[in-house]
Design a protein around this motif. Structure first.
Motif, mmCIF file in Angstrom:
data_model
loop_
_atom_site.group_PDB
_atom_site.id
_atom_site.type_symbol
_atom_site.label_atom_id
_atom_site.label_comp_id
_atom_site.label_asym_id
_atom_site.label_seq_id
_atom_site.Cartn_x
_atom_site.Cartn_y
_atom_site.Cartn_z
ATOM 1 N N LEU A 290 -32.182 -12.182 -8.050
ATOM 2 C CA LEU A 290 -31.574 -12.338 -6.729
ATOM 3 C C LEU A 290 -30.157 -12.896 -6.837
ATOM 4 O O LEU A 290 -29.233 -12.442 -6.152
ATOM 5 N N ASN A 291 -29.985 -13.880 -7.716
ATOM 6 C CA ASN A 291 -28.673 -14.495 -7.888
ATOM 7 C C ASN A 291 -27.654 -13.501 -8.457
ATOM 8 O O ASN A 291 -26.483 -13.488 -8.042
ATOM 9 N N LYS A 292 -28.087 -12.665 -9.374
ATOM 10 C CA LYS A 292 -27.184 -11.653 -9.944
ATOM 11 C C LYS A 292 -26.708 -10.692 -8.860
ATOM 12 O O LYS A 292 -25.530 -10.321 -8.809
ATOM 13 N N TRP A 293 -27.635 -10.265 -8.013
ATOM 14 C CA TRP A 293 -27.230 -9.370 -6.927
ATOM 15 C C TRP A 293 -26.232 -10.063 -6.006
ATOM 16 O O TRP A 293 -25.202 -9.492 -5.632
ATOM 17 N N ALA A 294 -26.530 -11.302 -5.642
ATOM 18 C CA ALA A 294 -25.660 -12.032 -4.732
ATOM 19 C C ALA A 294 -24.256 -12.192 -5.300
ATOM 20 O O ALA A 294 -23.254 -12.014 -4.597
ATOM 21 N N ASN A 295 -24.164 -12.519 -6.589
ATOM 22 C CA ASN A 295 -22.860 -12.712 -7.214
ATOM 23 C C ASN A 295 -22.114 -11.402 -7.441
ATOM 24 O O ASN A 295 -20.903 -11.416 -7.695
ATOM 25 N N SER A 296 -22.822 -10.287 -7.371
ATOM 26 C CA SER A 296 -22.174 -8.986 -7.573
ATOM 27 C C SER A 296 -21.651 -8.401 -6.260
ATOM 28 O O SER A 296 -21.045 -7.333 -6.257
ATOM 29 N N THR A 297 -21.891 -9.093 -5.162
ATOM 30 C CA THR A 297 -21.466 -8.598 -3.853
ATOM 31 C C THR A 297 -20.066 -9.102 -3.534
ATOM 32 O O THR A 297 -19.791 -10.298 -3.647
ATOM 33 N N VAL A 298 -19.173 -8.193 -3.153
ATOM 34 C CA VAL A 298 -17.799 -8.585 -2.829
ATOM 35 C C VAL A 298 -17.344 -7.826 -1.594
ATOM 36 O O VAL A 298 -17.665 -6.649 -1.426
ATOM 37 N N ILE A 299 -16.635 -8.525 -0.711
ATOM 38 C CA ILE A 299 -16.160 -7.905 0.532
ATOM 39 C C ILE A 299 -14.637 -7.845 0.514
ATOM 40 O O ILE A 299 -13.971 -8.814 0.155
ATOM 41 N N TYR A 300 -14.101 -6.686 0.879
ATOM 42 C CA TYR A 300 -12.658 -6.475 0.962
ATOM 43 C C TYR A 300 -12.295 -6.137 2.400
ATOM 44 O O TYR A 300 -12.843 -5.197 2.978
ATOM 45 N N LEU A 301 -11.392 -6.920 2.958
ATOM 46 C CA LEU A 301 -10.911 -6.656 4.314
ATOM 47 C C LEU A 301 -9.659 -5.805 4.194
ATOM 48 O O LEU A 301 -8.545 -6.317 4.051
ATOM 49 N N PHE A 302 -9.844 -4.479 4.241
ATOM 50 C CA PHE A 302 -8.739 -3.569 3.959
ATOM 51 C C PHE A 302 -7.601 -3.727 4.953
ATOM 52 O O PHE A 302 -6.438 -3.511 4.617
ATOM 53 N N GLY A 303 -7.913 -4.130 6.176
ATOM 54 C CA GLY A 303 -6.878 -4.297 7.187
ATOM 55 C C GLY A 303 -6.106 -5.595 7.069
ATOM 56 O O GLY A 303 -5.148 -5.813 7.819
ATOM 57 N N SER A 304 -6.508 -6.480 6.148
ATOM 58 C CA SER A 304 -5.807 -7.745 5.961
ATOM 59 C C SER A 304 -4.655 -7.557 4.979
ATOM 60 O O SER A 304 -4.367 -6.443 4.535
ATOM 61 N N ASP A 305 -4.011 -8.666 4.583
ATOM 62 C CA ASP A 305 -2.921 -8.529 3.597
ATOM 63 C C ASP A 305 -3.471 -8.319 2.191
ATOM 64 O O ASP A 305 -2.734 -8.051 1.265
ATOM 65 N N PHE A 306 -4.812 -8.437 2.055
ATOM 66 C CA PHE A 306 -5.500 -8.091 0.809
ATOM 67 C C PHE A 306 -4.970 -8.900 -0.379
ATOM 68 O O PHE A 306 -4.894 -8.409 -1.504
ATOM 69 N N GLY A 307 -4.563 -10.148 -0.131
ATOM 70 C CA GLY A 307 -4.082 -11.000 -1.213
ATOM 71 C C GLY A 307 -2.607 -10.844 -1.520
ATOM 72 O O GLY A 307 -2.123 -11.392 -2.515
ATOM 73 N N LYS A 308 -1.892 -10.142 -0.673
ATOM 74 C CA LYS A 308 -0.469 -9.915 -0.942
ATOM 75 C C LYS A 308 0.330 -11.211 -0.958
ATOM 76 O O LYS A 308 1.334 -11.323 -1.671
ATOM 77 N N SER A 309 -0.073 -12.194 -0.203
ATOM 78 C CA SER A 309 0.663 -13.453 -0.116
ATOM 79 C C SER A 309 0.270 -14.452 -1.203
ATOM 80 O O SER A 309 0.849 -15.532 -1.293
ATOM 81 N N GLU A 310 -0.708 -14.103 -2.036
ATOM 82 C CA GLU A 310 -1.180 -15.025 -3.073
ATOM 83 C C GLU A 310 -0.505 -14.734 -4.408
ATOM 84 O O GLU A 310 -0.436 -13.595 -4.854
ATOM 85 N N ILE A 311 0.008 -15.808 -5.040
ATOM 86 C CA ILE A 311 0.573 -15.690 -6.396
ATOM 87 C C ILE A 311 -0.228 -16.629 -7.313
ATOM 88 O O ILE A 311 -1.209 -17.257 -6.894
ATOM 89 N N LEU A 312 0.182 -16.728 -8.563
ATOM 90 C CA LEU A 312 -0.505 -17.590 -9.525
ATOM 91 C C LEU A 312 0.540 -18.481 -10.176
ATOM 92 O O LEU A 312 1.420 -18.002 -10.891
ATOM 93 N N GLY A 313 0.472 -19.785 -9.860
ATOM 94 C CA GLY A 313 1.426 -20.734 -10.436
ATOM 95 C C GLY A 313 1.378 -20.725 -11.954
ATOM 96 O O GLY A 313 0.325 -20.508 -12.561
ATOM 97 N N ILE A 314 2.511 -20.962 -12.592
ATOM 98 C CA ILE A 314 2.598 -20.892 -14.053
ATOM 99 C C ILE A 314 1.648 -21.883 -14.715
ATOM 100 O O ILE A 314 0.986 -21.557 -15.701
#
Length: 382
Positions: free
Chosen positions: A146-170
């Motif tokens: 059950l836990n494996k299934w739960a962790n394999s589930t991912v939701i993408y909000l295509f109408g959102s910025d989809f992470g465009k505003s997120e960067i990764l600090g050095i």
């Protein structure tokens, strides 16, 4: 691993009661319905359920009830989960019709111990799920599934910025990549970390797959990657950002300057290829697929999604009200939501076979099935 069936309700017996009943799913699913019919809410419910089972979400304050069927490792898991005003009211898990766990409102219950081949009692606080807190690879391997299934589930909000505003600090990036066992990230809100972790594991082949898929969507790119933003554009802190290089354009275009439509396509392509390369059996949920794309790219991204789902054996659940998307997705993958007040029902070729078959003989396009309210005509499933 697949979600087969879900029923959900909240505030039973109260004025704010709401429910969605007997929603059924196959490997590829397109959920359609008029505005406010419950499409996005259904996806949110599925994702919330997965987060509860993975331990990522706290017990909700809303009195609610889940009834879910999953097929995991060729076995049918049926899970009934009820929340009251004080926490968990009930949990019942059966596998292929055999009870494995039952838990009562006071937190007491019994669970099957596989090694001992018998049930033993337990008691948990009301704010703790037994399916999360009793996980044990030796005694309760079914909870690990059950836990494996739960962790394999991912939701993408295509109408959102989809992470465009997120960067990764050095600094964060150094800590992340200095880890000898860099974890693969599936975080839909940080594409930089997703891409970087995948590239560090799969190398140039990963980039080639991304560029190939983007070309299929009509984006002619010669390069994709991550680089220090400060070395190329004015940026207040040292940070990694996603870039692309277009054919015949000799410069890197970083994520803040990529068009929203291209970035959404790029983000989805990166996530899909990570699923493919990692050979992860996932449930991929996409809300508002095709939002912000022109006709050709909306059609192309649906073709790509269906091919990827079939080739990589992941389950796909999408929503859309886009005419182009509807016409491209075969009717066999459709599920139509109909809402009457606080009650939402789903109709598809599994429970309304005659209606779906009759429509195919009319020679109309799929969008007309949705727009004409064909399902509402008399004789819905004779």
């Amino acid at each position: 691993m697949s979600l087969i069936k879900l029923t959900y309700s909240e505030f039973d017996g109260e004025p704010q009661y709401w429910s969605i009943s007997d929603t059924t799913f196959i490997n590829i699913n397109l959920i359609v319905g008029k505005n406010s019919s419950g499409k996005s809410r259904l996806l949110s419910i599925i994702n919330s359920f997965a987060e509860l089972l993975s331990g990522q979400r706290k017990i909700p304050p809303t009195p609610s009830r889940f009834s879910v069927d999953l097929v995991l490792d060729k076995k049918t898991f049926s899970y009934e989960l009820v929340f009251g005003s004080k926490g968990v009211s009930s949990e019942i898990l059966t596998i292929d019709g055999t009870e494995k766990l039952i838990r009562n409102e006071d937190g007491s219950g019994k669970i099957f111990y596989q090694k001992e081949n018998k049930f033993l009692d337990f008691k948990l606080p009301q704010d703790a799920l037994a399916t999360v807190n009793r996980r044990d690879e030796i005694q309760h391997p079914f909870l690990i599934e059950l836990n494996k299934w739960a962790n394999s589930t991912v939701i993408y909000l295509f109408g959102s910025d989809f992470g465009k505003s997120e960067i990764l600090g050095i600094t964060e990036a150094k800590d992340f990549f200095n880890n000898p066992n860099t974890p693969i990230s599936h975080n839909p809100r940080n594409l930089v970390k997703v891409y970087s972790s995948a590239f560090s594991k799969y190398g140039e082949g990963f980039d080639k797959a991304i560029l190939s898929d983007m070309n299929k969507l009509g984006y002619s790119l010669s390069e994709v990657g991550c680089d220090n933003l400060q070395e190329h554009v004015p940026f207040p802190i040292p940070a990694l950002g996603i870039f692309v290089v277009e054919n015949n354009v000799n410069c890197k275009i970083f994520q803040m300057n990529i068009s929203q439509g291209m970035f959404r396509a790029l983000a989805l392509v990166i996530h899909l290829n990570l699923c493919s390369f990692s050979k992860t059996k996932q449930l991929i949920i996409i809300d508002d697929i095709g939002e912000g794309l022109d006709y050709e790219r909306a059609v192309s991204i649906i073709e790509l999604l269906i091919i990827k789902a079939k080739d990589n054996d992941f389950q796909l659940i999408m929503t859309s009200n886009d005419r182009f998307v509807m016409n491209k997705v075969p009717l066999e993958y459709w599920s139509v939501l109909k809402r009457k007040g606080s009650l939402v029902n789903m109709y598809n070729s599994r429970n309304s076979e005659k209606k779906f078959n009759d429509f195919k003989f009319l020679g109309l396009n799929n969008f007309d099935f949705f727009a004409s309210d064909f399902l509402d005509a008399k004789g819905s499933n004779e």
